[in-house]
Design a protein around this motif. Structure first.
Motif, PDB file in Angstrom:
ATOM      1  N   SER A   1       0.833  -1.181   0.000  1.00 28.46           N
ATOM      2  CA  SER A   1       0.000   0.000   0.000  1.00 28.46           C
ATOM      3  C   SER A   1       0.878   1.244   0.000  1.00 28.46           C
ATOM      4  CB  SER A   1      -0.898   0.006   1.230  1.00 28.46           C
ATOM      5  OG  SER A   1      -1.499   1.266   1.398  1.00 28.46           O
ATOM      6  N   LYS A   2       0.521   2.199  -0.830  1.00 31.54           N
ATOM      7  CA  LYS A   2       1.284   3.453  -0.841  1.00 31.54           C
ATOM      8  C   LYS A   2       1.066   4.244   0.451  1.00 31.54           C
ATOM      9  CE  LYS A   2      -2.334   5.982  -3.265  1.00 31.54           C
ATOM     10  NZ  LYS A   2      -2.723   6.697  -4.434  1.00 31.54           N
ATOM     11  N   ASN A   3       0.044   3.892   1.203  1.00 34.76           N
ATOM     12  CA  ASN A   3      -0.257   4.608   2.450  1.00 34.76           C
ATOM     13  C   ASN A   3       0.417   4.011   3.675  1.00 34.76           C
ATOM     14  OD1 ASN A   3      -2.124   6.400   1.157  1.00 34.76           O
ATOM     15  ND2 ASN A   3      -3.524   4.679   1.032  1.00 34.76           N
ATOM     16  N   LEU A   4       0.946   2.793   3.567  1.00 39.05           N
ATOM     17  CA  LEU A   4       1.491   2.114   4.741  1.00 39.05           C
ATOM     18  C   LEU A   4       2.695   2.845   5.332  1.00 39.05           C
ATOM     19  CD1 LEU A   4       1.428  -0.207   6.738  1.00 39.05           C
ATOM     20  CD2 LEU A   4       2.815  -1.527   5.120  1.00 39.05           C
ATOM     21  N   GLU A   5       3.667   3.175   4.504  1.00 36.90           N
ATOM     22  CA  GLU A   5       4.874   3.811   5.027  1.00 36.90           C
ATOM     23  C   GLU A   5       4.571   5.155   5.698  1.00 36.90           C
ATOM     24  OE1 GLU A   5       9.399   4.909   3.624  1.00 36.90           O
ATOM     25  OE2 GLU A   5       8.209   3.506   2.437  1.00 36.90           O
ATOM     26  N   PRO A   6       3.770   6.049   5.067  1.00 39.55           N
ATOM     27  CA  PRO A   6       3.433   7.296   5.766  1.00 39.55           C
ATOM     28  C   PRO A   6       2.648   7.058   7.063  1.00 39.55           C
ATOM     29  CG  PRO A   6       2.952   7.499   3.426  1.00 39.55           C
ATOM     30  CD  PRO A   6       3.306   6.067   3.675  1.00 39.55           C
ATOM     31  N   PHE A   7       1.764   6.065   7.072  1.00 42.82           N
ATOM     32  CA  PHE A   7       1.012   5.739   8.284  1.00 42.82           C
ATOM     33  C   PHE A   7       1.945   5.293   9.399  1.00 42.82           C
ATOM     34  CE2 PHE A   7      -1.086   2.717  11.080  1.00 42.82           C
ATOM     35  CZ  PHE A   7      -2.203   3.435  11.495  1.00 42.82           C
ATOM     36  N   LEU A   8       2.881   4.411   9.074  1.00 42.78           N
ATOM     37  CA  LEU A   8       3.832   3.933  10.079  1.00 42.78           C
ATOM     38  C   LEU A   8       4.680   5.073  10.629  1.00 42.78           C
ATOM     39  CD1 LEU A   8       5.007   0.599   8.419  1.00 42.78           C
ATOM     40  CD2 LEU A   8       3.403   0.866  10.327  1.00 42.78           C
ATOM     41  N   ALA A   9       5.108   5.961   9.754  1.00 43.72           N
ATOM     42  CA  ALA A   9       5.916   7.104  10.196  1.00 43.72           C
ATOM     43  C   ALA A   9       5.104   8.021  11.103  1.00 43.72           C
ATOM     44  CB  ALA A   9       6.448   7.872   8.992  1.00 43.72           C
ATOM     45  N   ALA A  10       3.847   8.272  10.742  1.00 47.04           N
ATOM     46  CA  ALA A  10       2.990   9.176  11.523  1.00 47.04           C
ATOM     47  C   ALA A  10       2.598   8.580  12.880  1.00 47.04           C
ATOM     48  CB  ALA A  10       1.738   9.524  10.722  1.00 47.04           C
ATOM     49  N   HIS A  11       2.553   7.269  12.985  1.00 54.33           N
ATOM     50  CA  HIS A  11       2.107   6.605  14.217  1.00 54.33           C
ATOM     51  C   HIS A  11       3.217   5.786  14.864  1.00 54.33           C
ATOM     52  CE1 HIS A  11      -1.613   7.469  11.993  1.00 54.33           C
ATOM     53  NE2 HIS A  11      -2.106   7.680  13.191  1.00 54.33           N
ATOM     54  N   ARG A  12       4.452   6.201  14.637  1.00 58.86           N
ATOM     55  CA  ARG A  12       5.618   5.477  15.135  1.00 58.86           C
ATOM     56  C   ARG A  12       5.524   5.177  16.632  1.00 58.86           C
ATOM     57  NH1 ARG A  12      10.873   4.944  13.251  1.00 58.86           N
ATOM     58  NH2 ARG A  12      10.291   6.284  11.528  1.00 58.86           N
ATOM     59  N   GLN A  13       5.149   6.148  17.447  1.00 62.46           N
ATOM     60  CA  GLN A  13       5.095   5.956  18.904  1.00 62.46           C
ATOM     61  C   GLN A  13       4.009   4.960  19.297  1.00 62.46           C
ATOM     62  OE1 GLN A  13       7.781   6.724  19.786  1.00 62.46           O
ATOM     63  NE2 GLN A  13       7.852   8.611  20.958  1.00 62.46           N
ATOM     64  N   GLU A  14       2.820   5.078  18.697  1.00 60.01           N
ATOM     65  CA  GLU A  14       1.716   4.165  19.018  1.00 60.01           C
ATOM     66  C   GLU A  14       2.041   2.721  18.654  1.00 60.01           C
ATOM     67  OE1 GLU A  14      -2.285   5.360  17.570  1.00 60.01           O
ATOM     68  OE2 GLU A  14      -1.151   7.086  16.804  1.00 60.01           O
ATOM     69  N   LEU A  15       2.786   2.546  17.581  1.00 61.44           N
ATOM     70  CA  LEU A  15       3.048   1.218  17.042  1.00 61.44           C
ATOM     71  C   LEU A  15       4.355   0.602  17.536  1.00 61.44           C
ATOM     72  CD1 LEU A  15       1.931   1.959  13.387  1.00 61.44           C
ATOM     73  CD2 LEU A  15       0.650   0.698  15.136  1.00 61.44           C
ATOM     74  N   ALA A  16       5.071   1.312  18.395  1.00 66.37           N
ATOM     75  CA  ALA A  16       6.345   0.793  18.906  1.00 66.37           C
ATOM     76  C   ALA A  16       6.110  -0.541  19.601  1.00 66.37           C
ATOM     77  CB  ALA A  16       6.973   1.794  19.870  1.00 66.37           C
ATOM     78  N   ALA A  17       6.973  -1.512  19.312  1.00 61.57           N
ATOM     79  CA  ALA A  17       6.828  -2.848  19.893  1.00 61.57           C
ATOM     80  C   ALA A  17       8.171  -3.567  19.871  1.00 61.57           C
ATOM     81  CB  ALA A  17       5.804  -3.651  19.090  1.00 61.57           C
ATOM     82  N   ASP A  18       8.280  -4.572  20.685  1.00 61.17           N
ATOM     83  CA  ASP A  18       9.476  -5.403  20.703  1.00 61.17           C
ATOM     84  C   ASP A  18       9.398  -6.537  19.693  1.00 61.17           C
ATOM     85  OD1 ASP A  18      10.674  -3.898  22.722  1.00 61.17           O
ATOM     86  OD2 ASP A  18       9.651  -5.041  24.277  1.00 61.17           O
ATOM     87  N   LEU A  19       8.189  -6.902  19.278  1.00 61.63           N
ATOM     88  CA  LEU A  19       8.021  -7.965  18.297  1.00 61.63           C
ATOM     89  C   LEU A  19       6.665  -7.833  17.627  1.00 61.63           C
ATOM     90  CD1 LEU A  19       6.033 -10.605  19.266  1.00 61.63           C
ATOM     91  CD2 LEU A  19       7.745 -10.562  21.063  1.00 61.63           C
ATOM     92  N   ALA A  20       6.519  -8.517  16.511  1.00 66.95           N
ATOM     93  CA  ALA A  20       5.235  -8.599  15.816  1.00 66.95           C
ATOM     94  C   ALA A  20       4.822 -10.060  15.820  1.00 66.95           C
ATOM     95  CB  ALA A  20       5.362  -8.092  14.385  1.00 66.95           C
ATOM     96  N   LEU A  21       3.589 -10.333  16.220  1.00 64.49           N
ATOM     97  CA  LEU A  21       3.083 -11.695  16.265  1.00 64.49           C
ATOM     98  C   LEU A  21       2.076 -11.875  15.136  1.00 64.49           C
ATOM     99  CD1 LEU A  21       2.904 -14.431  17.686  1.00 64.49           C
ATOM    100  CD2 LEU A  21       1.107 -13.456  19.126  1.00 64.49           C
ATOM    101  N   ILE A  22       2.355 -12.824  14.264  1.00 62.52           N
ATOM    102  CA  ILE A  22       1.482 -13.126  13.130  1.00 62.52           C
ATOM    103  C   ILE A  22       0.965 -14.538  13.351  1.00 62.52           C
ATOM    104  CG2 ILE A  22       1.378 -13.410  10.627  1.00 62.52           C
ATOM    105  CD1 ILE A  22       3.805 -11.449  10.533  1.00 62.52           C
ATOM    106  N   SER A  23      -0.338 -14.706  13.343  1.00 59.84           N
ATOM    107  CA  SER A  23      -0.892 -16.006  13.725  1.00 59.84           C
ATOM    108  C   SER A  23      -1.290 -16.888  12.543  1.00 59.84           C
ATOM    109  CB  SER A  23      -2.112 -15.793  14.621  1.00 59.84           C
ATOM    110  OG  SER A  23      -3.105 -15.072  13.922  1.00 59.84           O
ATOM    111  N   ASP A  24      -1.015 -16.486  11.331  1.00 63.88           N
ATOM    112  CA  ASP A  24      -1.439 -17.322  10.198  1.00 63.88           C
ATOM    113  C   ASP A  24      -0.279 -18.066   9.539  1.00 63.88           C
ATOM    114  OD1 ASP A  24      -0.227 -15.231   8.897  1.00 63.88           O
ATOM    115  OD2 ASP A  24      -1.797 -14.988   7.402  1.00 63.88           O
ATOM    116  N   THR A  25       0.791 -18.290  10.281  1.00 61.34           N
ATOM    117  CA  THR A  25       1.895 -19.085   9.757  1.00 61.34           C
ATOM    118  C   THR A  25       1.663 -20.553  10.116  1.00 61.34           C
ATOM    119  OG1 THR A  25       3.154 -18.590  11.751  1.00 61.34           O
ATOM    120  CG2 THR A  25       3.545 -17.184   9.840  1.00 61.34           C
TER     121      THR A  25
END
Length: 168
Positions: A1-25
């Motif tokens: 998505s062309k919007n993903l990178e700007p969204f991540l940059a704008a919400h960097r603090q809210e989205l800060a995490a030590d890991l990402a858990l994906i449950s569909d593997t």
């Protein structure tokens, strides 16, 4: 998505995490759970080659006018070399090698590539030579053509040199 990178940059603090858990593997098997520690990601490209300004009658223009399907299939045919290496400049830049310890863990799983492929009706593995099956599946980048189209698609024949051809 062309919007993903700007969204991540704008919400960097809210989205800060030590890991990402994906449950569909997947799991290795019903008795052996798995922890997915890395994913290869995806980049998507659609290519359209345009030649003439309209479809052409091959009886009038064949042998003189560029057929974009022929040109596109030549380009796509050169995507991999005869050793399975992707030929896009810079494609492997930044790819981290698998450690010997990780490779040994994967080898100890006893993966049966022949059975894996046999379940889907295939017999011969492909891919980048010099890498074990699980390393090709889990750690090496790939480049695949997911669709190709152009020219006449209907029943029977038609003497046409298409104006354009596309691939994903």
């Amino acid at each position: 998505s062309k919007n993903l990178e700007p969204f991540l940059a704008a919400h960097r603090q809210e989205l800060a995490a030590d890991l990402a858990l994906i449950s569909d593997t997947g799991m290795w098997d019903v008795d052996t759970p798995a922890i997915t520690a890395r994913l290869r990601g995806m980049s998507y490209v659609q290519i359209t080659l345009k030649a003439a300004k309209r479809d052409l009658h091959s009886g009038l223009f064949g042998g003189s006018a560029l057929n974009p399907i022929n040109a596109l299939t030549r380009i796509l045919g050169d995507l991999h070399d005869d050793q399975g290496r992707i030929q896009l400049p810079g494609f492997y830049d930044g790819i981290k090698p698998v450690s010997n310890a990780q490779r040994a863990q994967w080898d100890s799983l006893g993966f049966d590539e022949k059975a894996f492929l046999g379940d889907i009706g295939l017999t011969t593995p492909i891919g980048e030579r010099g890498y074990a099956p699980l390393e090709r599946l889990w750690a090496r980048p790939t480049a695949d053509i997911n669709g190709i189209w152009g020219g006449y698609q209907g029943e029977g024949s038609k003497t046409v040199i298409p104006a354009e051809a596309s691939a994903k």
